[in-house]
Design an enzyme around this catalytic site. Structure first.
Site, PDB file in Angstrom:
ATOM      1  N   THR A 184     -34.600-111.354  43.990  1.00  0.00           N
ATOM      2  CA  THR A 184     -34.425-112.838  43.497  1.00  0.00           C
ATOM      3  C   THR A 184     -32.824-113.023  44.134  1.00  0.00           C
ATOM      4  O   THR A 184     -32.265-112.172  44.871  1.00  0.00           O
ATOM      5  CB  THR A 184     -34.213-113.003  41.923  1.00  0.00           C
ATOM      6  N   ARG A 185     -32.961-114.257  44.583  1.00  0.00           N
ATOM      7  CA  ARG A 185     -31.575-114.733  45.195  1.00  0.00           C
ATOM      8  C   ARG A 185     -31.173-116.219  44.451  1.00  0.00           C
ATOM      9  O   ARG A 185     -30.427-116.688  44.920  1.00  0.00           O
ATOM     10  CB  ARG A 185     -31.726-115.185  46.850  1.00  0.00           C
ATOM     11  N   HIS A 189     -33.852-117.948  35.295  1.00  0.00           N
ATOM     12  CA  HIS A 189     -33.918-118.876  34.131  1.00  0.00           C
ATOM     13  C   HIS A 189     -35.354-118.396  33.278  1.00  0.00           C
ATOM     14  O   HIS A 189     -35.887-117.426  33.704  1.00  0.00           O
ATOM     15  CB  HIS A 189     -34.268-120.405  34.509  1.00  0.00           C
ATOM     16  N   HIS A 192     -38.632-117.343  35.278  1.00  0.00           N
ATOM     17  CA  HIS A 192     -38.637-116.029  36.004  1.00  0.00           C
ATOM     18  C   HIS A 192     -38.308-114.662  35.111  1.00  0.00           C
ATOM     19  O   HIS A 192     -38.873-113.617  35.524  1.00  0.00           O
ATOM     20  CB  HIS A 192     -37.522-115.989  37.324  1.00  0.00           C
ATOM     21  N   ARG A 278     -44.238-117.925  43.962  1.00  0.00           N
ATOM     22  CA  ARG A 278     -44.665-118.894  44.752  1.00  0.00           C
ATOM     23  C   ARG A 278     -43.507-119.053  45.981  1.00  0.00           C
ATOM     24  O   ARG A 278     -42.268-118.943  45.514  1.00  0.00           O
ATOM     25  CB  ARG A 278     -44.584-120.243  44.207  1.00  0.00           C
TER      26      ARG A 278
END
Ligand code: ZN
Length: 373
Positions: A184-185, A189, A192, A278
């Site tokens: 993740t970057r 929330h 995720h 996605r």
């Protein structure tokens, strides 16, 4: 036997070592921030089986066939750009302050076609793409050769700095064999959180592996994100099932190819599974929503070894009364809690908490605090 997945190519590379006696006599090259992060990942084995910056045969094969010259899958170039060929068979590599951190044994110097690389790696030659812009701005030749790193990069978040060997040791200590990695970057929330927990239901452990290397200037700053991961994990994940560590890579924004590259790196860290959502590693509208999932079909099922886990967009559905996705919820969008990124930024900027169905209040508080300062 730890029971963990083998590193890519079979062995975890270690390219750390002492400085050479003649270091002071060597010509020195200063690396960019991105090249330094690649160098540090070469040192730690995160880029196994690579032992240095790529030679021409690997580079061309990666661009044309998504494989190293050996046939092993590999998705993106890991190259060192220089102005001119070095005058000796070894050169020192220096950080941005000029301090030598590694030695490279010169193997080859070769010319490359920036537009060809852009099209193959990024699927576009548009210089508005941040990865393409970086490529077009770099020096004209690639220098290849094995590296030995004697001065590791100071981690930005020491408490989260774990090399692949250490991550594997932590997994083994906890008795984990099947581990899912989450790249993740962004702050995490509910959507995720749902993906990571759905994945975790089927394996032993979860590695939340935020990218803390160089990103676009409009991404949420890494320090804020790290604070968000801390409060989220402390409050909503069982301590024995999750590990948060930093992924020291620089973001390339290469979308589908970067998804493959991210998966291979996480395999080196000991992950048997990898979440691909996605538009993974995408930017703007350069990639189709599912391109980063479809590209995995370019490999035979067991070639990559690490198993991708594909996810749809998820949301809270008021009728289902739970998090869901189009795969699991039959209700129309009106029943879903949806907030655009712009809307969320507006709320946070005004110091207001988004709905709990969208974001955990502890996470939102960290973001509100970051907006204030
Ligand atoms: Zn529903």
């Amino acid at each position: 036997m730890s029971g963990l997945i083998s590193p890519h190519g079979g062995e975890l590379v270690d390219r750390t070592g002492p400085p050479p006696d003649d270091l002071a006599d060597l010509a020195s090259l200063t690396l960019t921030a991105r090249e330094l992060s690649d160098l540090d990942m070469l040192a730690s084995g995160a880029l196994s089986p690579l032992e240095g910056f790529m030679a021409r045969a690997d580079y061309e094969s990666v661009l044309d066939d998504m494989r190293l010259a050996s046939g092993l899958p590999w998705a993106l170039p890991v190259c060192l750009a220089v102005d001119s060929p070095p005058q000796s068979d070894r050169v020192a590599l220096a950080d941005e302050s000029g301090r030598p951190v590694a030695v490279l044994e010169v193997e080859d110097v070769f010319d490359y076609d920036k537009q060809h690389e852009a099209q193959a790696a990024f699927r576009t030659t548009d210089e508005a793409h941040p990865g393409v812009a970086r490529l077009y701005g770099q020096k004209q030749l690639y220098l290849s050769g094995r590296v030995t790193v004697f001065e590791r990069q100071q981690p930005q978040f020491p408490q989260l700095a774990l090399d692949p060997a250490k991550t594997r040791a932590r997994f083994a200590e906890r008795g984990w064999k099947r581990v899912v990695g989450f790249q993740t970057r962004n702050p995490i929330h509910r959507a995720h959180e749902y993906l990571t927990k759905t994945a975790l239901e089927t394996v032993d452990g979860l590695l939340i592996h935020p990218l803390v290397g160089e990103t676009k200037s409009d991404d949420v700053p890494a320090a804020t994100r790290v604070a968000c991961y801390g409060v989220l994990v402390d409050n909503y994940y069982p301590a024995g099932r999750v590990l948060v560590a930093a992924f020291p890579a620089a973001m390339r924004y290469a979308g589908p190819r970067e998804a493959i590259w991210h998966a291979i790196c996480r395999k080196n860290y000991g992950c048997s599974h990898f979440i691909v959502g996605r538009d993974h590693a995408g930017v703007g509208d350069y990639y189709g929503t599912y391109d980063a999932q479809l590209i995995f079909d370019d490999f035979e099922p067991h070639e990559l070894d690490i198993e991708p886990m594909f996810f749809e967009h998820s949301f809270f559905c008021r009728v289902c009364g739970s998090m869901a996705s189009a795969k699991t919820c039959p209700h129309p969008p009106d029943d879903h809690v949806h907030l655009s990124g712009t809307k969320v930024r507006e709320l946070l900027g005004r110091g207001e908490l988004p709905p709990v169905e969208f974001s955990r209040p502890e996470v939102a508080e960290v973001l509100i605090e970051a907006y204030r300062s």
